[in-house]
Design a protein around this motif. Sequence first.
Motif, short mmCIF file in Angstrom:
data_model
loop_
_atom_site.label_atom_id
_atom_site.label_comp_id
_atom_site.label_asym_id
_atom_site.label_seq_id
_atom_site.Cartn_x
_atom_site.Cartn_y
_atom_site.Cartn_z
N THR A 1 0.84 -1.19 0.00
CA THR A 1 0.00 0.00 0.00
C THR A 1 0.88 1.25 0.00
N ASN A 2 0.29 2.37 -0.35
CA ASN A 2 1.04 3.63 -0.36
C ASN A 2 1.53 4.00 1.03
N GLU A 3 0.81 3.55 2.06
CA GLU A 3 1.17 3.91 3.43
C GLU A 3 2.28 3.03 3.99
N SER A 4 2.53 1.89 3.37
CA SER A 4 3.49 0.92 3.91
C SER A 4 4.92 1.35 3.64
N SER A 5 5.79 1.17 4.63
CA SER A 5 7.22 1.42 4.47
C SER A 5 8.00 0.12 4.29
N HIS A 6 7.29 -0.95 4.01
CA HIS A 6 7.89 -2.28 3.90
C HIS A 6 8.95 -2.32 2.81
N ASP A 7 10.09 -2.96 3.12
CA ASP A 7 11.15 -3.20 2.15
C ASP A 7 11.17 -4.69 1.84
N PHE A 8 10.79 -5.07 0.62
CA PHE A 8 10.66 -6.48 0.28
C PHE A 8 12.01 -7.20 0.22
N PHE A 9 13.10 -6.45 0.20
CA PHE A 9 14.42 -7.08 0.15
C PHE A 9 14.99 -7.34 1.54
N THR A 10 14.43 -6.71 2.57
CA THR A 10 15.00 -6.86 3.91
C THR A 10 13.98 -7.23 4.98
N ASP A 11 12.71 -6.95 4.77
CA ASP A 11 11.72 -7.08 5.84
C ASP A 11 10.90 -8.37 5.72
N SER A 12 10.53 -8.90 6.87
CA SER A 12 9.63 -10.05 6.91
C SER A 12 8.20 -9.62 6.58
N ILE A 13 7.45 -10.53 5.99
CA ILE A 13 6.01 -10.33 5.82
C ILE A 13 5.34 -10.54 7.17
N ILE A 14 4.42 -9.65 7.54
CA ILE A 14 3.73 -9.75 8.82
C ILE A 14 2.31 -10.27 8.58
N PRO A 15 2.05 -11.56 8.85
CA PRO A 15 0.72 -12.10 8.60
C PRO A 15 -0.27 -11.78 9.71
N GLN A 16 -1.52 -11.73 9.34
CA GLN A 16 -2.62 -11.54 10.28
C GLN A 16 -3.68 -12.60 10.02
N VAL A 17 -4.31 -13.07 11.09
CA VAL A 17 -5.46 -13.95 10.96
C VAL A 17 -6.71 -13.12 11.16
N GLN A 18 -7.57 -13.12 10.15
CA GLN A 18 -8.83 -12.37 10.21
C GLN A 18 -9.96 -13.32 9.86
N GLY A 19 -10.57 -13.91 10.88
CA GLY A 19 -11.62 -14.89 10.64
C GLY A 19 -11.04 -16.12 9.96
N ASP A 20 -11.58 -16.44 8.78
CA ASP A 20 -11.11 -17.61 8.04
C ASP A 20 -9.96 -17.27 7.11
N TRP A 21 -9.45 -16.06 7.18
CA TRP A 21 -8.44 -15.63 6.22
C TRP A 21 -7.12 -15.31 6.90
#
Length: 495
Positions: free
Chosen positions: A92-112
């Motif tokens: 997203t435009n708001e995210s500062s995530h760096d795909f080369f250095t940062d871990s993906i942060i998963p979330q559980v939302q109901g069945d997803w």
Amino acid sequence: MKRFSKENLVPLSALTPKPLWQHFQTLCDIPRPSKHEAVLIKEITDWCGKNNINARQDEVGNLILSKPASKGKQDALPVVLQSHLDMVSQKTNESSHDFFTDSIIPQVQGDWVKATGTTLGADNGIGVAAILAVLGDATLVHGPIEALLTVDEEAGMSGAAGLAGDVLAGKVLLNLDTEEEGELYVGCAGGVDVNAHFQLQLEAAQDDCLAYEIKISGLQGGHSGIEIHKPLANGNQLLARLLESCLQQGTKILQVSGGTLRNAICRDAGATILIAAGTENSALQALNKLSEAMAVEFSGYETHLDITIEEVAAPAKVWCHEFSQKVVAALLACPHGVRRMSDQFDGVVETSNNLATLVQSETELTICCLPRSLMDSARDAQVAAIRAVFELAGARVEVMNAYPGWAPIKESPIMTLMQRVHGQCFGEPAKIQVIHAGLECGILGATYPHWQMISFGPMIRGAHSPDERVSISSVQKFWQYLLASLGTLADVKAL
């Protein structure tokens, strides 16, 4: 590598099947954008060494694992399990995530399960995790298993294309890279990159002008194959319409940008324009009016569409008027979306194009398209149409990285077997489908023409976008079906 503390990570290992989700957590922890899979490969190779699983890499970087048959199943038909290691990098435009250095942060939302502001990588991480879980379980009954974990699927399929024809002994390929529960895939679209290169034609900017930046954001985006039929807005197309309005008002163009990946529908686009002083009110009024009209057009689907126009520092140079007209006209004329639906499979797209990215350097503007089709001849016809549009506008067009489709076979021994297993597991047959996306089966089948191939996977939504998510209950069914299929194949010596 930036990691996150355990209290900030969702405990995916609490989900079932536990081994699969544990491996998927590892895939979330380790960055793996296309062409940067080396750290993950080392992690998997080390894990294989600890679990007595044979692991080797081929010349192009694919990881090939093998596990002997269960006791008494040595003569069973050897099976290849296949998925790709890399993932699409979108945020997203708001995210500062760096795909080369940062871990993906998963979330559980109901069945997803979804990520935090980024793509999740369930495409194709769930398939990889399932394969590793199978290899690591000594209690499962199966015949000889090889695992083919390819690199660079999302950015060109170079891993599949570079696979040699003498490294795998399997007779059946189970591809785990599709995204609909209860469906078996027996064919896929082929595709090719079409890149149009314009040499910039610039002139000095007038002094008595005001510069503005147009930004288009908030679009859903998505997979440019499996979601191309949806009424999604394409940021590059919206930008072209705004720029056409600019030219009608005598406004100059300096710079354009849009999209990030060839296989993702453009979510964000922008341009810098120059308006003559004294005419800014009428020019901005026209742009705002068109922006409001486009918001109404897509109000049923793109509820977060946002178009902003803000004043910025004036540039020294702008595009020449004739050059601007040619580029904008080409963008307006370039096909995007569904070209034709399949005659053989109801509801399946046959041919499409994605107007994917606009990238401007100091000297050149490059426009990238990704046409796809179930039929190579129709794909080539789409390429010819795109080439004609941009060459008429003065661009140099290159066509590259073509990959074949997987020609659908409606009846085959492996499909009959997999249908029988599906009925035993769930009480009903699977739906036989083809997918308007580039599975590696088309390339792999050309290298191993004797393979019988089929593809299946759990329910994934929003692939190639920050809204990507995977259904937990569907993963459970996918796992059940995979194990049942391997168990059935363990009793089969030939198909």
